[in-house]
Design an enzyme around this catalytic site. Structure first.
Site, PDB file in Angstrom:
ATOM      1  N   GLU A 118      -1.198   6.894 -24.110  1.00 20.05           N
ATOM      2  CA  GLU A 118      -2.545   7.413 -24.528  1.00 20.05           C
ATOM      3  C   GLU A 118      -1.896   7.920 -26.065  1.00 20.05           C
ATOM      4  O   GLU A 118      -2.885   8.151 -26.690  1.00 20.05           O
ATOM      5  CB  GLU A 118      -3.840   7.528 -23.534  1.00 20.05           C
ATOM      6  CG  GLU A 118      -3.832   9.116 -23.754  1.00 20.05           C
ATOM      7  CD  GLU A 118      -2.542   9.526 -22.621  1.00 20.05           C
ATOM      8  OE1 GLU A 118      -2.798   9.704 -21.927  1.00 20.05           O
ATOM      9  OE2 GLU A 118      -1.877  10.381 -23.615  1.00 20.05           O
ATOM     10  N   HIS A 160      -2.211  19.425 -21.420  1.00 21.14           N
ATOM     11  CA  HIS A 160      -1.418  19.044 -20.683  1.00 21.14           C
ATOM     12  C   HIS A 160      -0.044  18.867 -20.781  1.00 21.14           C
ATOM     13  O   HIS A 160       1.105  18.156 -20.460  1.00 21.14           O
ATOM     14  CB  HIS A 160      -1.995  17.358 -21.011  1.00 21.14           C
ATOM     15  CG  HIS A 160      -2.984  17.129 -20.692  1.00 21.14           C
ATOM     16  ND1 HIS A 160      -3.436  17.396 -19.077  1.00 21.14           N
ATOM     17  CD2 HIS A 160      -4.158  16.720 -20.699  1.00 21.14           C
ATOM     18  CE1 HIS A 160      -4.767  17.174 -19.231  1.00 21.14           C
ATOM     19  NE2 HIS A 160      -5.078  16.467 -19.925  1.00 21.14           N
ATOM     20  N   ASP A 196     -11.720  22.591 -18.953  1.00 22.15           N
ATOM     21  CA  ASP A 196     -11.901  21.510 -19.907  1.00 22.15           C
ATOM     22  C   ASP A 196     -11.808  20.260 -18.423  1.00 22.15           C
ATOM     23  O   ASP A 196     -11.668  20.571 -17.391  1.00 22.15           O
ATOM     24  CB  ASP A 196     -10.565  20.929 -20.203  1.00 22.15           C
ATOM     25  CG  ASP A 196     -10.321  19.786 -20.712  1.00 22.15           C
ATOM     26  OD1 ASP A 196     -10.457  19.270 -22.418  1.00 22.15           O
ATOM     27  OD2 ASP A 196     -10.013  19.080 -19.991  1.00 22.15           O
ATOM     28  N   HIS A 198     -10.359  17.698 -17.309  1.00 19.51           N
ATOM     29  CA  HIS A 198      -8.625  17.046 -17.327  1.00 19.51           C
ATOM     30  C   HIS A 198      -8.018  18.354 -16.387  1.00 19.51           C
ATOM     31  O   HIS A 198      -7.831  19.284 -17.116  1.00 19.51           O
ATOM     32  CB  HIS A 198      -8.480  16.138 -18.231  1.00 19.51           C
ATOM     33  CG  HIS A 198      -9.007  15.700 -19.124  1.00 19.51           C
ATOM     34  ND1 HIS A 198      -9.607  15.763 -19.565  1.00 19.51           N
ATOM     35  CD2 HIS A 198      -8.820  13.857 -18.300  1.00 19.51           C
ATOM     36  CE1 HIS A 198     -10.438  14.615 -20.078  1.00 19.51           C
ATOM     37  NE2 HIS A 198     -10.001  13.701 -18.899  1.00 19.51           N
ATOM     38  N   ASP A 285     -15.720  18.420 -22.093  1.00 22.84           N
ATOM     39  CA  ASP A 285     -15.660  17.130 -21.429  1.00 22.84           C
ATOM     40  C   ASP A 285     -16.126  17.107 -19.929  1.00 22.84           C
ATOM     41  O   ASP A 285     -16.761  15.685 -19.829  1.00 22.84           O
ATOM     42  CB  ASP A 285     -14.658  16.431 -21.638  1.00 22.84           C
ATOM     43  CG  ASP A 285     -12.704  17.460 -21.586  1.00 22.84           C
ATOM     44  OD1 ASP A 285     -11.543  16.250 -21.225  1.00 22.84           O
ATOM     45  OD2 ASP A 285     -13.135  18.728 -21.549  1.00 22.84           O
ATOM     46  N   TYR A 324     -15.239  14.931 -25.927  1.00 23.42           N
ATOM     47  CA  TYR A 324     -15.015  13.524 -27.277  1.00 23.42           C
ATOM     48  C   TYR A 324     -16.028  13.021 -26.963  1.00 23.42           C
ATOM     49  O   TYR A 324     -16.658  11.777 -27.801  1.00 23.42           O
ATOM     50  CB  TYR A 324     -14.056  12.123 -26.193  1.00 23.42           C
ATOM     51  CG  TYR A 324     -13.165  13.213 -25.547  1.00 23.42           C
ATOM     52  CD1 TYR A 324     -12.853  13.992 -24.683  1.00 23.42           C
ATOM     53  CD2 TYR A 324     -11.869  13.652 -26.777  1.00 23.42           C
ATOM     54  CE1 TYR A 324     -11.312  14.569 -24.645  1.00 23.42           C
ATOM     55  CE2 TYR A 324     -10.753  14.269 -26.865  1.00 23.42           C
ATOM     56  CZ  TYR A 324     -10.435  14.656 -24.825  1.00 23.42           C
ATOM     57  OH  TYR A 324      -9.777  15.738 -25.517  1.00 23.42           O
TER      58      TYR A 324
END
Ligand SMILES: NCCCNCCCCCC(O)(O)C(F)(F)F
Ligand SMILES: [Zn+2]
Length: 343
Positions: A118, A160, A196, A198, A285, A324
């Site tokens: 992505e 990440h 976060d 994620h 997020d 986001y």
């Protein structure tokens, strides 16, 4: 709380993100930080300070040399290959293939170093990533010189990014760099708390076998959420790092009550472990209206979360990660900082 921020983030603005088989405008876009800056100003924070050049020694100490060389040269090599588009990974070293060495071909090298497709790279990504880690480093220096806390308004994000992997909009692991700087400054025990939505797979991976940096993450369960392939509760660290990683994966629809229980558990672990300084990977997020996440926190919850983190009483560096729901990202991010300040 001083904020550090670089306008150089603008150099990273891919036109496309691969999402559901379509190319969409990237969720991780420059306007995110504009909302954060506006909210910081509205709430009376001192104007952000631009960082100097990044200290590359600590970046090189955590990221693989070949990986950093790849990031710096990728755009030129991609264009030299005759590709008209932005850099997007398409061929990955899948199961039982050769992952010990990168290919010579740039298309192969991109897939070798990418963890997902992505995230597009452009000609300005490297410069933007350096400016992002420079902001995080400036925040660390402010805390190392005595400030209770500081905020690196980092874009692109970092959690990440592993020592030799990019993806999930991340290239250089800002939070990991800050943790290492605290260690270099003499702190024996440093904790990274990743809130976060994620999982911070990169930060976990970098410190997984180390007993000097504790990693705690609250995130969408890997069975259901990116990055999918790390972040299970049974990942607790290995070797010297055994017991210095703790994951709190949570299911779709998780609301603040359950999320805050996980936060309190993480904070208790960090305190019991004896952390002297704290790095927070601050993504917002987990917000109920976030377009790519599935927790149900509301804006006031981020104030309370900040307060709980502040009550730990550790010198703290916040590094911006995700978030986001563009119209709420400023409110939610600054809510955490204000809750922390009130603690
Ligand atoms: N296309 C919809 C699926 C999204 N897949 C990538 C998600 C990346 C999340 C990035 C982040 O929010 O964790 C960071 F903090 F790093 F920015
Ligand atoms: Zn995220």
């Amino acid at each position: 709380m001083q904020v550090f921020f670089s306008e150089e983030h603008r150099r990273h603005f891919p036109q496309a993100e691969l999402n559901g088989g379509e190319f969409v405008t990237p969720f991780e876009r420059p306007s995110r930080v504009e909302y954060v800056l506006a909210r910081l100003n509205e709430r009376g924070f001192a104007p952000p300070v631009a960082p100097g050049a990044p200290d590359m020694a600590v970046v090189r100490g955590l990221h693989d040399a070949g990986y950093l060389e790849f990031l710096e040269a990728a755009w030129d090599e991609w264009k030299a290959e005759g590709f008209a588009g932005e850099i997007i990974a398409a061929s990955f070293p899948a199961r039982r293939m050769q992952i010990a060495r990168p290919p010579r071909n740039i298309d192969g090298k991109v897939g070798y170093y990418a963890l997902a497709s992505e995230t597009a790279m452009t000609g300005g990504t490297w410069t933007a990533a350096l400016s992002s880690v420079a902001s995080a480093q400036a925040a660390q220096r402010a805390v190392a010189s005595g400030a209770r806390a500081a905020f690196g308004l980092c874009r692109p994000p970092g959690h990440h990014a592993a020592s030799d992997m990019y993806g999930g909009y991340c290239f250089i692991n800002n939070a990991a760099v800050v943790a290492q700087m605290f260690r270099n400054d003499g702190a024996d025990r440093v904790a990274v708390l990743d809130i976060d939505f994620h999982h911070g797979n990169g930060t976990q991976d970098i410190f997984f076998d180390r007993g000097d940096v504790f990693f705690a993450s609250l995130h969408g369960a890997p069975e259901d959420a990116f990055p999918y392939f790390l972040g299970y509760a049974d990942e607790v660290g290995i070797g010297a790092g055994e017991g210095a990683t703790v994951n709190y994966p949570m299911l779709p629809g998780t609301g603040y009550a359950a999320w805050a229980e996980a936060l309190d558990a993480a904070l208790a672990r960090i305190k019991a472990w004896g952390a002297e300084t704290l790095v927070v990977s601050l993504g917002v997020d987990a917000y109920k209206d976030d377009p790519i996440s599935f927790f149900k926190l509301d804006s006031p919850d981020f104030i309370d979360a900040g307060r709980r983190i502040g009550r730990l009483g550790l010198p703290t560096v916040f590094c911006m990660e995700g978030g986001y729901a563009i119209e709420a990202v400023g409110i939610n991010t600054v809510n955490v900082l204000e809750g922390f300040n009130d603690a």
